[in-house]
Design an enzyme around this catalytic site. Structure first.
Site, PDB file in Angstrom:
ATOM      1  N   GLN A   1     -16.584 -13.466   0.287  1.00  9.72           N
ATOM      2  CA  GLN A   1     -17.681 -12.688   0.868  1.00  9.72           C
ATOM      3  C   GLN A   1     -18.739 -13.590   1.511  1.00  9.72           C
ATOM      4  O   GLN A   1     -19.330 -13.225   2.529  1.00  9.72           O
ATOM      5  CB  GLN A   1     -18.325 -11.831  -0.243  1.00  9.72           C
ATOM      6  CG  GLN A   1     -19.145 -10.651   0.254  1.00  9.72           C
ATOM      7  CD  GLN A   1     -18.297  -9.443   0.626  1.00  9.72           C
ATOM      8  OE1 GLN A   1     -17.383  -9.080  -0.098  1.00  9.72           O
ATOM      9  NE2 GLN A   1     -18.607  -8.812   1.738  1.00  9.72           N
TER      10      GLN A   1
ATOM     11  N   LYS B   1     -17.335 -14.442   4.881  1.00 13.47           N
ATOM     12  CA  LYS B   1     -17.239 -13.215   5.687  1.00 13.47           C
ATOM     13  C   LYS B   1     -18.612 -12.789   6.188  1.00 13.47           C
ATOM     14  O   LYS B   1     -18.798 -12.496   7.362  1.00 13.47           O
ATOM     15  CB  LYS B   1     -16.645 -12.121   4.794  1.00 13.47           C
ATOM     16  CG  LYS B   1     -16.335 -10.832   5.500  1.00 13.47           C
ATOM     17  CD  LYS B   1     -16.122  -9.680   4.518  1.00 13.47           C
ATOM     18  CE  LYS B   1     -15.034  -9.945   3.497  1.00 13.47           C
ATOM     19  NZ  LYS B   1     -14.610  -8.716   2.790  1.00 13.47           N
TER      20      LYS B   1
ATOM     21  N   LYS C   1     -20.364 -10.234  -5.435  1.00 14.87           N
ATOM     22  CA  LYS C   1     -19.365  -9.185  -5.725  1.00 14.87           C
ATOM     23  C   LYS C   1     -19.526  -8.778  -7.177  1.00 14.87           C
ATOM     24  O   LYS C   1     -19.925  -9.597  -8.012  1.00 14.87           O
ATOM     25  CB  LYS C   1     -17.950  -9.737  -5.518  1.00 14.87           C
ATOM     26  CG  LYS C   1     -16.915  -8.667  -5.260  1.00 14.87           C
ATOM     27  CD  LYS C   1     -16.826  -8.360  -3.786  1.00 14.87           C
ATOM     28  CE  LYS C   1     -15.906  -7.233  -3.466  1.00 14.87           C
ATOM     29  NZ  LYS C   1     -15.698  -7.126  -2.011  1.00 14.87           N
TER      30      LYS C   1
ATOM     31  N   GLY D   1     -19.553  -0.473  -1.887  1.00 11.45           N
ATOM     32  CA  GLY D   1     -18.267  -0.068  -2.437  1.00 11.45           C
ATOM     33  C   GLY D   1     -17.188  -1.119  -2.261  1.00 11.45           C
ATOM     34  O   GLY D   1     -17.356  -2.117  -1.558  1.00 11.45           O
ATOM     35  N   ASP D   2     -16.085  -0.905  -2.940  1.00 12.82           N
ATOM     36  CA  ASP D   2     -14.848  -1.675  -2.779  1.00 12.82           C
ATOM     37  C   ASP D   2     -13.775  -0.785  -3.415  1.00 12.82           C
ATOM     38  O   ASP D   2     -13.990   0.436  -3.547  1.00 12.82           O
ATOM     39  CB  ASP D   2     -14.962  -3.054  -3.463  1.00 12.82           C
ATOM     40  CG  ASP D   2     -13.877  -4.032  -3.011  1.00 12.82           C
ATOM     41  OD1 ASP D   2     -13.989  -4.612  -1.931  1.00 12.82           O
ATOM     42  OD2 ASP D   2     -12.867  -4.204  -3.748  1.00 12.82           O
TER      43      ASP D   2
ATOM     44  N   ASN E   1      -9.913   4.239   1.834  1.00 14.69           N
ATOM     45  CA  ASN E   1     -10.841   4.267   2.952  1.00 14.69           C
ATOM     46  C   ASN E   1     -10.459   3.316   4.100  1.00 14.69           C
ATOM     47  O   ASN E   1     -10.433   3.707   5.265  1.00 14.69           O
ATOM     48  CB  ASN E   1     -12.219   3.934   2.339  1.00 14.69           C
ATOM     49  CG  ASN E   1     -13.220   3.493   3.331  1.00 14.69           C
ATOM     50  OD1 ASN E   1     -13.321   2.311   3.625  1.00 14.69           O
ATOM     51  ND2 ASN E   1     -13.944   4.431   3.853  1.00 14.69           N
TER      52      ASN E   1
ATOM     53  N   SER F   1     -22.607  -2.427   6.765  1.00 11.41           N
ATOM     54  CA  SER F   1     -23.549  -2.413   5.636  1.00 11.41           C
ATOM     55  C   SER F   1     -24.840  -3.136   6.038  1.00 11.41           C
ATOM     56  O   SER F   1     -25.938  -2.682   5.710  1.00 11.41           O
ATOM     57  CB  SER F   1     -22.948  -3.116   4.424  1.00 11.41           C
ATOM     58  OG  SER F   1     -22.117  -2.242   3.691  1.00 11.41           O
TER      59      SER F   1
END
Ligand code: GLU
Length: 446
Positions: A111, A114, A126, A165-166, A240, A379
């Site tokens: 992350q 990213k 996370k 979310g994840d 999703n 986000s």
């Protein structure tokens, strides 16, 4: 060079040998970034990567809750605050029975890179729990979320750490988590993203990861004068990310052949159209049923129990399920069957040997930290809209998402271009590293 990489990995392994997923993510980055560090005087000798693999903070906590039969249950909650050099910690929460510290550290580490690639000011984090929302009632999910937030709320905040979310955490869970945060803090703030549109969410956020993954594939193909039209596409997953990757493929006239879940996959040789996709959304999002139901309704489709879709011939593969879902033999089969483009919607879905085969076969291969960054990018746009106390239109958000995906694609080329091939993996790792490393150097040893 191998000696430098091995020494580094031995040192990291000394502390983390019991965390295989985290070590896998670190090795993947180290093998591409360390040669770059050694070649640049400003980065060499500063132990920047060694600092980046150590989370700034890890929070672990008990999550007790009461199920519908009155029994007391206990799960474990986590938040890994990995790096805040370029912004507050940002990253999703995963609720799945496989969740442990190794999984969350690998996700938090990815992350960081990213989020840096999105060009938005977000650090990396996370969190999650080994709670499994599958087969739980809405009331049980709510009680769990409230208990989870009763501890987490003291560690997060709109300028400190912003979860989202994840896997296992969608709109329903974000709603329960947000409600509890608001109650405990007596504040309505943008502390979570993925919120409902009527209470601070952004348009396009649900679509963003899937759309972004397809935009990235489009960018890779357009660079060589090709596009997605009439391409046969395999998609894994049916959550999703997979749903909206499928929707965008259909909008671009590609033929989506497969979707899957943890029980198996469906193959529809006629292609999944919008009407069939709406049915998938109903069985998955409303009824919370298995993907096998698709084959009960559409007789031309076949359901393969306990199998993954990678044996079906295709041009493009979009792994949108979970880590390590494409193994070496899956990669070989994909290549043999004509797949020449892989854009990862999930995090680390390809094993290291699978990636090696993609590079050898000169497949257009986009690693998740680049190609699935659209979710966290929107986000970031949700956070911006919350700060502005304003909402952008669908078109505005989609336009920004497209531009961000194109910019990520282009920065991968800057650092990953080789003679006859773009190594997007190397490009993404170095581009992400440079942004975070420069901020860390400027801020001193903290
Ligand atoms: N869980 C998503 C990811 O892996 C989104 C994170 C976010 O929106 O903060 O990037």
């Amino acid at each position: 060079m191998n000696k430098v990489i091995n020494e580094f990995l031995n040192e990291v392994n000394r502390r983390n040998s019991h965390e295989p997923e985290f070590m896998q993510a670190v090795s993947e980055v180290a093998s591409t970034v360390l040669p770059y560090i050694v070649s640049k005087k400003i980065y060499h000798g500063k132990n920047i990567l060694l600092r980046m693999v150590e989370p700034e903070r890890v929070i672990m906590f008990r999550v007790p809750w009461v199920d519908d039969s009155g029994e007391i249950r206990v799960n474990r909650g986590y938040r890994v605050e990995m790096n805040s050099a370029i912004g507050p910690y940002k990253g999703g929460l995963r609720f799945h029975k496989s969740v442990n510290l190794s999984i969350l550290k690998f996700l938090a580490f990815e992350q960081v890179f990213k989020n840096a690639l999105t060009t938005l000011p977000m650090g990396g984090g996370k969190g999650g729990s080994d709670f499994d929302p599958k087969d739980k009632s809405d009331a049980e999910v709510m009680r769990f979320c409230q208990s989870f937030m009763t501890e987490l709320f003291r560690h997060i905040g709109p300028n400190r750490d912003i979860p989202a979310g994840d896997i296992g955490v969608g709109g329903r869970e974000i709603g329960f988590l947000f409600g509890q945060y608001k109650k405990l803090k007596n504040e309505f703030t943008g502390v979570l993203t993925g919120k409902g549109v009527s209470w601070g969410g952004s348009l396009i956020r649900p679509e963003a990861t899937g759309y972004g993954t397809v935009y990235f594939a489009q960018n890779m193909l357009e660079r060589v004068g090709d596009n997605l039209e009439n391409k046969q596409v395999l998609i894994s997953g049916s959550g999703n990310v997979a749903q909206y990757a499928a929707e965008k493929c259909i909008m671009l006239n590609a033929k989506v052949l497969t979707l899957s879940d943890s029980s198996g996959f469906i193959h529809d040789p006629d292609g999944i159209d919008i009407e069939k996709l709406n049915y998938v959304m109903k069985i998955k999002n409303v009824e919370r049923q298995r993907i096998s139901k698709y084959a009960d309704k559409y007789s031309q489709a076949k359901y393969y129990h306990n199998q993954k879709p990678w044996s079906i011939p295709c041009h493009v593969a979009l792994p949108c399920a979970t880590e390590n879902e494409i193994t070496e033999s899956n990669a070989k089969e994909l290549i043999l069957n004509g797949c020449f483009c892989v854009s990862e919607g999930a995090n680390m879905p390809s094993t290291p040997t699978a990636i090696k085969h993609f590079h050898q076969a000169k497949v257009f291969y986009a690693p998740g930290k680049a190609s699935n960054a659209g979710g966290v990018a929107v986000s970031g746009l949700e956070m911006a809209q919350n700060s502005l106390r304003y909402n952008w239109t669908r078109e505005e958000v989609d336009l920004r998402l497209k531009k961000i995906m194109k910019d990520i694609h282009d920065s991968c080329i800057v650092y990953g271009k080789q003679k006859n091939y773009v190594n997007y993996e190397k490009g993404a790792n170095i581009a992400g590293f440079v942004k975070v490393a420069d901020a860390m150097l400027a801020q001193g040893v903290v």
